[in-house]
Scaffold this motif. Sequence first.
Motif, PDB file in Angstrom:
ATOM      1  N   SER A 155       0.941  -1.196  -0.075  1.00 18.74           N
ATOM      2  CA  SER A 155      -0.155   0.096   0.040  1.00 18.74           C
ATOM      3  C   SER A 155       1.061   1.071  -0.003  1.00 18.74           C
ATOM      4  O   SER A 155       2.229   1.008  -0.011  1.00 18.74           O
ATOM      5  CB  SER A 155      -0.831   0.034   1.277  1.00 18.74           C
ATOM      6  OG  SER A 155      -0.131   0.213   2.436  1.00 18.74           O
TER       7      SER A 155
ATOM      8  N   TYR B 167      -7.342   3.934  -6.384  1.00 19.52           N
ATOM      9  CA  TYR B 167      -7.115   4.128  -5.185  1.00 19.52           C
ATOM     10  C   TYR B 167      -8.098   4.387  -4.055  1.00 19.52           C
ATOM     11  O   TYR B 167      -9.282   5.011  -4.533  1.00 19.52           O
ATOM     12  CB  TYR B 167      -5.897   4.817  -4.868  1.00 19.52           C
ATOM     13  CG  TYR B 167      -4.721   4.402  -5.932  1.00 19.52           C
ATOM     14  CD1 TYR B 167      -3.587   3.363  -5.407  1.00 19.52           C
ATOM     15  CD2 TYR B 167      -4.633   4.936  -7.160  1.00 19.52           C
ATOM     16  CE1 TYR B 167      -2.720   3.142  -6.213  1.00 19.52           C
ATOM     17  CE2 TYR B 167      -3.625   4.547  -7.942  1.00 19.52           C
ATOM     18  CZ  TYR B 167      -2.655   3.334  -7.435  1.00 19.52           C
ATOM     19  OH  TYR B 167      -1.603   3.100  -8.206  1.00 19.52           O
TER      20      TYR B 167
ATOM     21  N   ARG C  42      -3.487   5.958   5.097  1.00 15.33           N
ATOM     22  CA  ARG C  42      -3.093   4.785   4.280  1.00 15.33           C
ATOM     23  C   ARG C  42      -3.926   4.822   2.954  1.00 15.33           C
ATOM     24  O   ARG C  42      -5.053   5.255   2.689  1.00 15.33           O
ATOM     25  CB  ARG C  42      -3.693   3.464   5.058  1.00 15.33           C
ATOM     26  CG  ARG C  42      -3.307   2.151   4.186  1.00 15.33           C
ATOM     27  CD  ARG C  42      -3.850   0.759   4.786  1.00 15.33           C
ATOM     28  NE  ARG C  42      -3.511   0.683   5.987  1.00 15.33           N
ATOM     29  CZ  ARG C  42      -2.160   0.179   6.480  1.00 15.33           C
ATOM     30  NH1 ARG C  42      -1.544  -0.413   5.427  1.00 15.33           N
ATOM     31  NH2 ARG C  42      -1.953  -0.032   7.571  1.00 15.33           N
TER      32      ARG C  42
ATOM     33  N   THR D  45      -4.732   2.614  -0.307  1.00 15.59           N
ATOM     34  CA  THR D  45      -4.696   1.107  -0.876  1.00 15.59           C
ATOM     35  C   THR D  45      -5.223   1.193  -2.363  1.00 15.59           C
ATOM     36  O   THR D  45      -5.954   2.041  -2.830  1.00 15.59           O
ATOM     37  CB  THR D  45      -5.542   0.084   0.072  1.00 15.59           C
ATOM     38  OG1 THR D  45      -6.926   0.913   0.083  1.00 15.59           O
ATOM     39  CG2 THR D  45      -5.002   0.070   1.291  1.00 15.59           C
ATOM     40  N   GLN D  46      -4.708   0.300  -3.176  1.00 18.75           N
ATOM     41  CA  GLN D  46      -5.135   0.275  -4.570  1.00 18.75           C
ATOM     42  C   GLN D  46      -6.349  -0.942  -4.510  1.00 18.75           C
ATOM     43  O   GLN D  46      -6.381  -1.790  -4.123  1.00 18.75           O
ATOM     44  CB  GLN D  46      -3.906  -0.310  -5.314  1.00 18.75           C
ATOM     45  CG  GLN D  46      -4.318  -0.393  -6.972  1.00 18.75           C
ATOM     46  CD  GLN D  46      -2.910  -0.487  -7.613  1.00 18.75           C
ATOM     47  OE1 GLN D  46      -1.721  -0.411  -7.263  1.00 18.75           O
ATOM     48  NE2 GLN D  46      -2.983  -1.144  -8.812  1.00 18.75           N
TER      49      GLN D  46
END
Length: 374
Positions: free
Chosen positions: A204, A231, A222, A224-225
């Motif tokens: 991430s 994203y 954070r 994340t994909q």
Amino acid sequence: MAAAPVKQRSGPGGSRAQLPPCYYEGYLEKRGPKEKASRRLWTCLCGNTLFFFNNAKDTHYVEKLDLGGFVSLIDDCSRDRNLEAARLILRMKDGETKLTAPNLEARELWKGFLYSVIDLNAPSCLTLLPGQLQMLREVVDKERSRRRARSTPTRAPPSPLSVPLVGEIPACFRPVSRNEAEVLLERHPDCGNMLLRPGRDGCSLAVTTRQDLNGSVFRHYRVTQREQGGYIIDVENPIPCSSLHEVIDALVEKTAGTLQPFLLEEPYEENITYVSSNDENGERMLHTAPSSPLHRAPSSPLPRAPALPPKQDRWCSKAAVSRSPAPDRRILTSSVPSSPTNPMRRLILSPSPLAHTLNEELKLKLEKRRASQD
């Protein structure tokens, strides 16, 4: 002696478990520079810092005193209501703190531990027993090892992104850790206050931000994909973004422009410098090379490139052979006048073995054709 034996106390998940090793602990009465009355607190010497707790069972300290600003430690001979109590004045750069030990022996032992972690040397001027001096020497060794390990830079394990990044990477992306990101933002506040970096898990990304509120306030988000592309900013209400640029734009928009991408323009040198030694005294000095173009002296001109040999015109050669197959014709004269600077000048053709062989074959064929006609 009222002080407890040397040991490291730890609480279940409390802050005490995160403190440096505890070398000595016990109750002390403390009165800070801005305090009007003393308070009896459980005091722990952890590393080179004094941590104060309300009681011996507490897991969270209420105050701490870093001994890095130490100036002096002297006895306070003023009388106390407790006739057995012994006082100390701990002078720091930002003021003095008064400490009261239960008795003279406890005060001497506290002084010994404090001097040991401040000077990294067991004091010999105190009235202590041989066993107590040995304890102080062991504390000095532990504290030296702790500081050595803390000052030695440790490389974080590599955490490359196992997920390929989609789209262009924003200019505020930096391949740094969380701590390095905080240092960058704090050192260069004029270059922006938000940067994108790899996450700790390697799968991430993270956004680190810095703002001022009576000091630096850092936040980490954070990113994340998604499997279907794009994203997500993992906050309470997740924010979907189609690209990393949109991640940065979304944070700028959500904060009304308070957060700005971190763009560090690293300067380049404007002059060429070099170090040379003085032949007489051997002193090395830094010199700046001249900025004007270099000129060679007339006595040492630049070497000229060797002239290329004249090219032969193969088409003219073939035409000459076809028009006159005689092997003794070697000179082809051009209509352009010959001159040293004109490439279209007379070409001297050397007889070719292949041309001679072709002429011989042509002669044989002509002779056979004539013989067949006769």
